[in-house]
Design a protein around this motif. Structure first.
Motif, PDB file in Angstrom:
ATOM      1  N   ARG A 136      -7.696  -5.579  -9.542  1.00 39.56           N
ATOM      2  CA  ARG A 136      -7.657  -4.256  -8.926  1.00 39.56           C
ATOM      3  C   ARG A 136      -9.039  -3.892  -8.420  1.00 39.56           C
ATOM      4  O   ARG A 136     -10.055  -4.371  -8.930  1.00 39.56           O
ATOM      5  N   ILE A 162       3.221   3.126  -4.843  1.00 39.78           N
ATOM      6  CA  ILE A 162       3.013   2.345  -6.057  1.00 39.78           C
ATOM      7  C   ILE A 162       2.359   3.229  -7.116  1.00 39.78           C
ATOM      8  O   ILE A 162       1.324   3.844  -6.869  1.00 39.78           O
ATOM      9  N   ARG A 163       2.991   3.325  -8.279  1.00 40.47           N
ATOM     10  CA  ARG A 163       2.459   4.148  -9.363  1.00 40.47           C
ATOM     11  C   ARG A 163       1.665   3.311 -10.371  1.00 40.47           C
ATOM     12  O   ARG A 163       0.829   3.835 -11.084  1.00 40.47           O
ATOM     13  N   ASP A 164       1.949   1.982 -10.435  1.00 41.39           N
ATOM     14  CA  ASP A 164       1.248   1.119 -11.387  1.00 41.39           C
ATOM     15  C   ASP A 164       0.775  -0.137 -10.653  1.00 41.39           C
ATOM     16  O   ASP A 164       1.549  -1.050 -10.381  1.00 41.39           O
ATOM     17  N   TYR A 165      -0.515  -0.184 -10.336  1.00 40.84           N
ATOM     18  CA  TYR A 165      -1.084  -1.315  -9.605  1.00 40.84           C
ATOM     19  C   TYR A 165      -1.220  -2.559 -10.487  1.00 40.84           C
ATOM     20  O   TYR A 165      -1.187  -3.694  -9.991  1.00 40.84           O
ATOM     21  N   ASP A 166      -1.401  -2.338 -11.773  1.00 38.31           N
ATOM     22  CA  ASP A 166      -1.707  -3.461 -12.669  1.00 38.31           C
ATOM     23  C   ASP A 166      -0.590  -4.499 -12.731  1.00 38.31           C
ATOM     24  O   ASP A 166      -0.856  -5.667 -13.044  1.00 38.31           O
ATOM     25  N   VAL A 167       0.636  -4.100 -12.449  1.00 38.66           N
ATOM     26  CA  VAL A 167       1.753  -5.054 -12.552  1.00 38.66           C
ATOM     27  C   VAL A 167       1.658  -6.140 -11.480  1.00 38.66           C
ATOM     28  O   VAL A 167       2.307  -7.192 -11.584  1.00 38.66           O
TER      29      VAL A 167
END
Length: 590
Positions: A136, A162-167
């Protein structure tokens, strides 16, 4: 007993040549050269093709046809999770032989050496490339494309927010190169661009089938302060905050949640701009249509204040059914200037229906009607002559407006403030917010106004002054104010009089000054205008003239008689003669 057999050595083996490093008549150098001829020629810092011979978690072994295989870290192949033994790969020769005799290779550098050509070619041909999402970063992700670290903006990951970039970290995805900065060697890629073309075709097909009034199922994909975006299966529509509920909505989260499946109705759409307006509240009947048919003007209702403004407050008596309480209907008082002084958002109130228009869906309410109008029986509570305590509201040049109770106002005229004191402006007499005692003088029920008095609380001192300050009588007073036209004298017995400059001359010829206490003779008294004219000089001038007046006089010519007759105020009265006789006897005694 030994089982070993005696083995005879070769009779013709040349041990001397073996020790010197050669065999079969060939030297070691000749053999080395012959071996080297069978291998590829490898030079440092060149890019060659190799074949993967072994793969494990830490390293990949590549054969480039050299006398030793090269070892490359597996991390350099993360972008290609499908790598397998036998695959051809490009490698960069760091060194053909290090201190340990090891061939040192790099796949990453091999890719970099040709990456810019391939990146530019991919941009020009709009080619789809494969990249590995490394980590990220601010505003998006870092993607390994051909060994180059490219930037993937958060808005270009997917068509949905996108609410969760880490996925996405650690994933290998397909991308489209959308921008290259040759000077800084920056590359921007997009995954969203790959699916937009497909979605565009879907949108056209969906929009072509849309009709106003059509009910569709959608999924809530985003919630903003002004409305809710709903995915209709490839195309988005917006439910404006005003179309979420018949009632007022301050936050759309109160009505829907993310990823919630809801039914919506199409209110409008635009083929060109691809905008679709949706409604949620339209799926339920309008609350006004379900309003109790028995409800009528005069009925009492309860509700909650949902909006407040200077001119009034909107009260929701049922979801979607509101009535306006105008500020004038909040209190019988005439001094309520803003609704915020009386009500606040969230207040639970009871009100009376004043008007009701079902066709226009409008209703006006009042809350002051819950209390009795104080003017209905004003004569009973505030009869003429009754005394009360009022609160000073504001001043005008002609008087003071006061409030006896909520909705009951009155005016004290400036002339009714004091019997004796001359008030130039009401602010000299009292101040706003102070309490003042009043007497009701007159009732104007039609205009809802009372005429009040303050001085009437006491007897009129001028009735007493009339008998006390008779013309010719002498009284002690103090000069309290000097003016060009004369002086104001406060008399010891009460009240104020006035003396012109010529009547302020003392016996020694000097002029009387402010603060001096002297004797004054009353020249004139007018009760109607509350005027007392005084003279100090008369108290000693007429005493000197007494002997002359006692001696016989010759008749004056007729032409001189007129001024004597006109000067009535200056003539000697019986009271003056008595005072003078008294003064003469005192002087004789001395």
């Amino acid at each position: 007993m030994s089982n070993l057999k005696n083995i005879e050595p070769l009779q013709d083996f040349n041990w001397e040549e073996f020790e010197q490093g050669s065999a079969v008549g060939a030297s070691r150098e000749e053999l080395q050269n012959a071996y080297d001829e069978t291998l590829n020629k490898v030079a440092d810092h060149q890019v060659v093709d190799g074949t993967v011979t072994h793969i494990d978690k830490k390293e990949v072994i590549v054969n480039i046809g050299y006398k030793s295989d090269g070892i490359i870290s597996a991390s350099e192949f993360r972008y290609n999770p499908d790598l397998k033994v036998g695959d051809k790969v490009e490698v960069y020769v760091e060194t053909a032989e290090d201190k340990k005799g090891q061939l040192v290779l790099s796949h990453k550098k091999a890719r970099l050496s040709k990456s810019w050509d391939r990146v530019n070619e991919a941009l020009e041909k709009e080619e789809i490339v494969t990249g590995y999402i490394k980590c990220r970063t601010k505003g998006g992700m870092i993607v390994d494309v051909f060994g180059i670290e490219a930037f993937l903006p958060g808005s270009q990951i997917d068509v949905h927010p996108i609410r969760d970039y880490d996925v996405f970290v650690g994933k290998t995805m397909e991308f489209k190169i959308v921008k290259i900065n040759q000077e800084f060697r920056n590359v921007v890629v997009s995954h969203k661009a790959l699916i937009e073309a497909e979605l565009e075709a879907q949108k056209k097909e969906i929009i072509s089938k849309l009709e106003k009034g059509q009910i569709l199922e959608g999924t809530v994909k985003n919630i903003t302060t002004y409305g809710v975006f709903v995915d209709l299966g490839g195309v988005d529509g917006l439910i404006h905050i005003t179309d979420l509920s018949w009632g007022r909505v301050s936050d759309p989260h109160e009505v829907v949640a993310l990823d919630q499946k809801i039914n919506v109705v199409i209110l409008d759409f635009d083929d060109e701009k691809r905008r679709i307006a949706l409604g949620l509240k339209q799926l339920t009947p309008h609350p006004w249509d379900a309003l109790d048919s028995e409800l009528k003007v005069g009925d009492h209702v309860k509700g909650k204040v949902v909006v407040i403004a200077d001119y009034g407050a909107f009260v929701e008596i049922a979801p979607g059914v509101e009535g306006l309480i105008h500020v004038s209907e909040m209190s019988w008082s005439q001094h309520l200037r803003s609704a915020q002084e009386f009500l606040h958002v969230g207040d639970e109130v009871e009100a009376v229906i004043l008007t009701l228009d079902r066709e226009e869906r409008k209703m006006s309410l009042g809350i002051k009607q819950l209390k009795e109008d104080p003017w209905e029986a004003i004569e009973n509570k505030y009869p003429v002559g009754s005394k009360h305590t009022a609160k000073v509201r504001n001043f005008t040049n002609f008087g003071i407006f006061v409030e006896l109770e909520e909705g009951v106002d009155g005016l004290i005229h400036i002339s009714d403030l004091s019997w004796t004191k001359k008030v130039k402006h009401p602010s000299e007499f009292t101040q706003q917010g102070a309490e003042i005692e009043v007497v009701v003088l007159e009732i104007d029920k039609e205009n809802r106004r009372l005429s009040l008095g303050h001085k009437q609380l006491e007897d009129n001192p001028w009735d007493t002054y009339e008998t006390l300050y008779t013309p010719g009588s002498v009284h002690t007073g103090k000069i309290t104010e000097m003016m060009d036209k004369g002086a104001v004298i406060t008399l010891n017995e009460g009240g104020e009089g006035f003396a012109t400059p010529k009547h302020l001359v003392k016996a020694d010829g000097s002029q009387a000054q402010a603060g001096e206490e002297l004797e004054f003779k009353v020249i004139e008294f007018v009760k109607e205008t509350k005027r007392i004219i005084l003279s100090h000089s008369r108290t000693f001038e007429e005493a000197k003239e007494e002997p002359k007046k006692a001696a016989p006089k010759k008749a004056a010519p007729k032409k001189d008689a007129a001024p004597a007759i006109q000067n009535v105020a200056a003539s000697t009265t019986l009271g003056d003669l008595d005072a003078l006789a008294e003064l003469k006897a005192k002087m004789d005694q001395e």
